[in-house]
Design a protein around this motif. Sequence first.
Motif, PDB file in Angstrom:
ATOM      1  N   HIS A 169      48.307 125.536   6.643  1.00 44.12           N
ATOM      2  CA  HIS A 169      47.758 126.848   7.038  1.00 44.12           C
ATOM      3  C   HIS A 169      47.553 127.929   5.697  1.00 44.12           C
ATOM      4  CE1 HIS A 169      49.684 125.118  10.606  1.00 44.12           C
ATOM      5  NE2 HIS A 169      48.826 125.875  11.417  1.00 44.12           N
ATOM      6  N   THR A 170      46.945 128.833   6.057  1.00 40.29           N
ATOM      7  CA  THR A 170      46.631 129.958   5.073  1.00 40.29           C
ATOM      8  C   THR A 170      47.789 130.922   4.756  1.00 40.29           C
ATOM      9  OG1 THR A 170      45.803 131.683   6.621  1.00 40.29           O
ATOM     10  CG2 THR A 170      44.321 129.837   5.816  1.00 40.29           C
ATOM     11  N   LEU A 171      47.849 131.402   3.785  1.00 40.33           N
ATOM     12  CA  LEU A 171      48.971 132.186   3.106  1.00 40.33           C
ATOM     13  C   LEU A 171      49.207 133.497   4.451  1.00 40.33           C
ATOM     14  CD1 LEU A 171      51.252 133.249   1.284  1.00 40.33           C
ATOM     15  CD2 LEU A 171      49.337 134.563   0.230  1.00 40.33           C
ATOM     16  N   SER A 172      48.114 133.650   4.867  1.00 36.03           N
ATOM     17  CA  SER A 172      48.280 134.860   6.255  1.00 36.03           C
ATOM     18  C   SER A 172      49.049 134.266   7.227  1.00 36.03           C
ATOM     19  CB  SER A 172      46.603 135.295   6.470  1.00 36.03           C
ATOM     20  OG  SER A 172      46.801 136.230   7.642  1.00 36.03           O
ATOM     21  N   ASP A 173      48.640 133.159   7.611  1.00 39.99           N
ATOM     22  CA  ASP A 173      49.235 132.500   8.868  1.00 39.99           C
ATOM     23  C   ASP A 173      50.788 132.169   8.580  1.00 39.99           C
ATOM     24  OD1 ASP A 173      46.912 132.269   9.946  1.00 39.99           O
ATOM     25  OD2 ASP A 173      46.514 130.171   9.395  1.00 39.99           O
ATOM     26  N   VAL A 174      51.017 132.011   7.157  1.00 39.12           N
ATOM     27  CA  VAL A 174      52.477 131.660   6.745  1.00 39.12           C
ATOM     28  C   VAL A 174      53.165 132.973   6.992  1.00 39.12           C
ATOM     29  CG1 VAL A 174      54.137 131.358   5.104  1.00 39.12           C
ATOM     30  CG2 VAL A 174      51.915 129.649   5.440  1.00 39.12           C
ATOM     31  N   THR A 175      52.659 134.100   6.429  1.00 40.57           N
ATOM     32  CA  THR A 175      53.222 135.341   6.452  1.00 40.57           C
ATOM     33  C   THR A 175      53.633 135.753   7.762  1.00 40.57           C
ATOM     34  OG1 THR A 175      52.158 135.921   4.294  1.00 40.57           O
ATOM     35  CG2 THR A 175      52.953 137.778   5.925  1.00 40.57           C
ATOM     36  N   LYS A 176      52.446 135.638   8.725  1.00 42.20           N
ATOM     37  CA  LYS A 176      52.686 136.073  10.087  1.00 42.20           C
ATOM     38  C   LYS A 176      53.770 135.293  10.783  1.00 42.20           C
ATOM     39  CE  LYS A 176      48.124 137.992  10.818  1.00 42.20           C
ATOM     40  NZ  LYS A 176      46.913 138.238  11.632  1.00 42.20           N
ATOM     41  N   ALA A 177      53.758 133.872  10.359  1.00 45.98           N
ATOM     42  CA  ALA A 177      54.697 133.108  11.232  1.00 45.98           C
ATOM     43  C   ALA A 177      56.190 133.520  10.743  1.00 45.98           C
ATOM     44  CB  ALA A 177      54.501 131.488  10.885  1.00 45.98           C
ATOM     45  N   GLU A 178      56.427 134.023   9.668  1.00 43.47           N
ATOM     46  CA  GLU A 178      57.555 134.689   9.172  1.00 43.47           C
ATOM     47  C   GLU A 178      57.960 135.921   9.316  1.00 43.47           C
ATOM     48  OE1 GLU A 178      57.442 133.432   5.073  1.00 43.47           O
ATOM     49  OE2 GLU A 178      57.761 131.377   5.222  1.00 43.47           O
ATOM     50  N   ALA A 179      56.994 136.645   9.902  1.00 43.70           N
ATOM     51  CA  ALA A 179      57.229 138.147   9.947  1.00 43.70           C
ATOM     52  C   ALA A 179      58.083 138.402  11.273  1.00 43.70           C
ATOM     53  CB  ALA A 179      55.848 138.579  10.378  1.00 43.70           C
ATOM     54  N   VAL A 180      58.558 139.798  11.199  1.00 47.10           N
ATOM     55  CA  VAL A 180      59.452 140.033  12.354  1.00 47.10           C
ATOM     56  C   VAL A 180      59.179 141.435  12.710  1.00 47.10           C
ATOM     57  CG1 VAL A 180      61.623 138.576  11.775  1.00 47.10           C
ATOM     58  CG2 VAL A 180      61.164 140.866  10.898  1.00 47.10           C
ATOM     59  N   THR A 181      58.220 141.952  12.270  1.00 49.87           N
ATOM     60  CA  THR A 181      57.589 143.298  12.639  1.00 49.87           C
ATOM     61  C   THR A 181      56.088 143.578  12.485  1.00 49.87           C
ATOM     62  OG1 THR A 181      57.703 144.539  10.066  1.00 49.87           O
ATOM     63  CG2 THR A 181      59.519 144.568  11.572  1.00 49.87           C
ATOM     64  N   ALA A 182      55.710 144.405  13.429  1.00 49.06           N
ATOM     65  CA  ALA A 182      54.273 144.711  13.680  1.00 49.06           C
ATOM     66  C   ALA A 182      53.499 144.849  12.201  1.00 49.06           C
ATOM     67  CB  ALA A 182      54.191 145.922  14.315  1.00 49.06           C
ATOM     68  N   GLU A 183      54.515 145.490  11.325  1.00 46.38           N
ATOM     69  CA  GLU A 183      53.729 145.657   9.821  1.00 46.38           C
ATOM     70  C   GLU A 183      53.232 144.371   9.303  1.00 46.38           C
ATOM     71  OE1 GLU A 183      54.524 148.004   5.632  1.00 46.38           O
ATOM     72  OE2 GLU A 183      56.056 147.459   7.278  1.00 46.38           O
ATOM     73  N   HIS A 184      53.871 143.345   9.525  1.00 53.35           N
ATOM     74  CA  HIS A 184      53.618 142.057   9.090  1.00 53.35           C
ATOM     75  C   HIS A 184      52.991 141.026   9.592  1.00 53.35           C
ATOM     76  CE1 HIS A 184      56.858 143.572   6.334  1.00 53.35           C
ATOM     77  NE2 HIS A 184      55.985 143.390   5.468  1.00 53.35           N
ATOM     78  N   LEU A 185      53.077 141.457  11.106  1.00 52.64           N
ATOM     79  CA  LEU A 185      52.209 140.581  11.913  1.00 52.64           C
ATOM     80  C   LEU A 185      50.786 140.911  12.351  1.00 52.64           C
ATOM     81  CD1 LEU A 185      55.206 140.460  14.648  1.00 52.64           C
ATOM     82  CD2 LEU A 185      53.986 138.389  13.660  1.00 52.64           C
ATOM     83  N   MET A 186      50.532 142.357  12.212  1.00 50.43           N
ATOM     84  CA  MET A 186      49.131 142.538  12.511  1.00 50.43           C
ATOM     85  C   MET A 186      48.005 142.210  11.625  1.00 50.43           C
ATOM     86  SD  MET A 186      49.297 146.650  11.432  1.00 50.43           S
ATOM     87  CE  MET A 186      49.370 147.096   9.581  1.00 50.43           C
ATOM     88  N   THR A 187      46.917 142.170  12.348  1.00 48.20           N
ATOM     89  CA  THR A 187      45.666 141.899  11.552  1.00 48.20           C
ATOM     90  C   THR A 187      45.245 143.245  11.063  1.00 48.20           C
ATOM     91  OG1 THR A 187      45.158 140.010  12.756  1.00 48.20           O
ATOM     92  CG2 THR A 187      43.363 141.205  11.851  1.00 48.20           C
ATOM     93  N   SER A 188      44.988 143.271   9.757  1.00 48.23           N
ATOM     94  CA  SER A 188      44.654 144.782   9.142  1.00 48.23           C
ATOM     95  C   SER A 188      43.370 144.540   8.131  1.00 48.23           C
ATOM     96  CB  SER A 188      45.692 145.303   8.738  1.00 48.23           C
ATOM     97  OG  SER A 188      45.463 146.671   8.193  1.00 48.23           O
ATOM     98  N   PRO A 189      42.405 145.357   8.159  1.00 43.26           N
ATOM     99  CA  PRO A 189      42.253 146.489   8.967  1.00 43.26           C
ATOM    100  C   PRO A 189      41.814 146.050  10.482  1.00 43.26           C
ATOM    101  CG  PRO A 189      40.379 146.251   7.474  1.00 43.26           C
ATOM    102  CD  PRO A 189      41.240 145.364   6.914  1.00 43.26           C
ATOM    103  N   ALA A 190      42.016 146.828  11.406  1.00 42.76           N
ATOM    104  CA  ALA A 190      41.505 146.718  12.720  1.00 42.76           C
ATOM    105  C   ALA A 190      39.967 146.731  12.999  1.00 42.76           C
ATOM    106  CB  ALA A 190      42.341 147.596  13.694  1.00 42.76           C
ATOM    107  N   VAL A 191      39.540 145.820  13.735  1.00 42.62           N
ATOM    108  CA  VAL A 191      38.090 145.850  14.040  1.00 42.62           C
ATOM    109  C   VAL A 191      38.248 146.838  15.074  1.00 42.62           C
ATOM    110  CG1 VAL A 191      36.242 144.613  14.844  1.00 42.62           C
ATOM    111  CG2 VAL A 191      37.803 143.404  13.589  1.00 42.62           C
ATOM    112  N   CYS A 192      37.432 147.934  14.947  1.00 44.56           N
ATOM    113  CA  CYS A 192      37.387 149.265  16.035  1.00 44.56           C
ATOM    114  C   CYS A 192      35.867 149.556  16.298  1.00 44.56           C
ATOM    115  CB  CYS A 192      38.122 150.484  15.338  1.00 44.56           C
ATOM    116  SG  CYS A 192      39.753 150.108  14.944  1.00 44.56           S
TER     117      CYS A 192
END
Length: 232
Positions: free
Chosen positions: A76-99
Amino acid sequence: MYNSPRTVGDVMTHEVVAIGPDATFKEIVATLAEGKVSALPVLEGDGRVVGVVSEADLLHKEQLRDSEPGRFGSVHTLSDVTKAEAVTAEHLMTSPAVCVHTGTTLAQAARIMAQRKVKRLPVTDAEDRLRGIVSRGDLLEVFLRTDTEIAAEVRKEVVHALFPDEAGPRVDVHEGVVWLTGRVHEAGLIPVAGRLARTVEGVVDVHTDLTAGVTGGGGRPPGSGRGAARRA
């Protein structure tokens, strides 16, 4: 009846469930369930959208739990690994948001959703502050327009605009499908009429049975018997 094109501001949901960057994993899951939504905007400061947490972001943790030790990061990518280990929205979220902004047309919003493979888009103002949210279901509301409404707009925005000094085509609409039949003076305007009719919101398809200089003798729209199709 309304004139095309409608914008995101016309159909968006104004009351939006959102979270802050410090929201915990379990709080996010609970908020998604309570709000019956698939994604949550993450807000910072005075309501600026800094990211979005979706169900897909949360599922990385489940994938990690079911993977062999040390193997998840190798496939998996580094982003996937970071999200898998995250415990708060700050590290789980996709950023910047598509708005999108309130003035974005529904067609533009639909294109963005398809290209970015998202189901919901936060709606923001010029300062990136949250003003609402628009979903796929909201964008489909235009197809709830009646045949009578569609026919009236096609006659006004297409027939009257292209053929102001002649009787112009007859307009029939059945189940959102537009039929343009009859005689026009300029053959070159026939394909233009078809293209313009397709831009009217709520139109499912367009059939042009138009002839130049002679009376059109083509077919009739399906179900165009008495009372079936609507005429403008």
